[in-house]
Motif scaffolding. Sequence first.
Motif, short mmCIF file in Angstrom:
data_model
loop_
_atom_site.label_atom_id
_atom_site.label_comp_id
_atom_site.label_asym_id
_atom_site.label_seq_id
_atom_site.Cartn_x
_atom_site.Cartn_y
_atom_site.Cartn_z
N ASN A 112 -17.75 11.10 32.24
CA ASN A 112 -18.02 10.73 30.84
C ASN A 112 -19.11 11.60 30.23
N LEU B 93 -17.70 15.06 29.50
CA LEU B 93 -16.84 15.05 28.30
C LEU B 93 -17.68 15.00 27.03
N LYS B 94 -18.77 14.21 27.05
CA LYS B 94 -19.65 14.15 25.89
C LYS B 94 -20.35 15.48 25.66
N LYS C 148 -18.10 17.93 24.23
CA LYS C 148 -17.52 17.39 23.00
C LYS C 148 -15.99 17.37 23.05
N LEU C 149 -15.48 16.87 24.18
CA LEU C 149 -14.03 16.73 24.36
C LEU C 149 -13.63 15.27 24.17
N LYS C 150 -12.43 15.08 23.70
CA LYS C 150 -11.91 13.72 23.56
C LYS C 150 -11.46 13.22 24.93
N PRO C 151 -11.66 11.93 25.22
CA PRO C 151 -11.26 11.41 26.53
C PRO C 151 -9.75 11.16 26.62
N ILE C 152 -8.99 12.25 26.55
CA ILE C 152 -7.55 12.13 26.73
C ILE C 152 -7.22 12.36 28.20
N ARG C 153 -6.00 12.08 28.56
CA ARG C 153 -5.60 12.12 29.97
C ARG C 153 -5.82 13.50 30.59
N ASN D 87 -7.93 15.96 29.76
CA ASN D 87 -9.35 16.27 29.94
C ASN D 87 -9.96 15.47 31.07
#
Length: 117
Positions: free
Chosen positions: A52, A55-56, A59-64, A66
Amino acid sequence: MRINNKVRKFLETFYWLGFFVLFLFAITSGSLPIQITFIIVFVIANLIHQINEELKRKKLKPIRKNIIDQTKFKLSEFVIGALILALAIYLINLWKGFIFIFLIGFFLYSFKDLGKK
């Protein structure tokens, strides 16, 4: 729902205090299943937290896609770190054995001349 930073810090303090108490209980209980459970829960929670945070940070969206990519990367980091730790523990134990052998050898060598006179 938005949470106040002071309230969040206060709750985090209780979280870490509870985590520390659980850690002490797991270590001092002498029960191997509790210790193994604690280690497994800690590793999984740490892995999820790192994914998490990464990803933050990126700056990526928490999609499958990624999440899967970050999971592979973090698991490979974990395996490499575990192997390095295992090697370090092995070398420390090996080094203790060498020191013990040299101490015994020195002890026996120091008494070599006692019988001669």
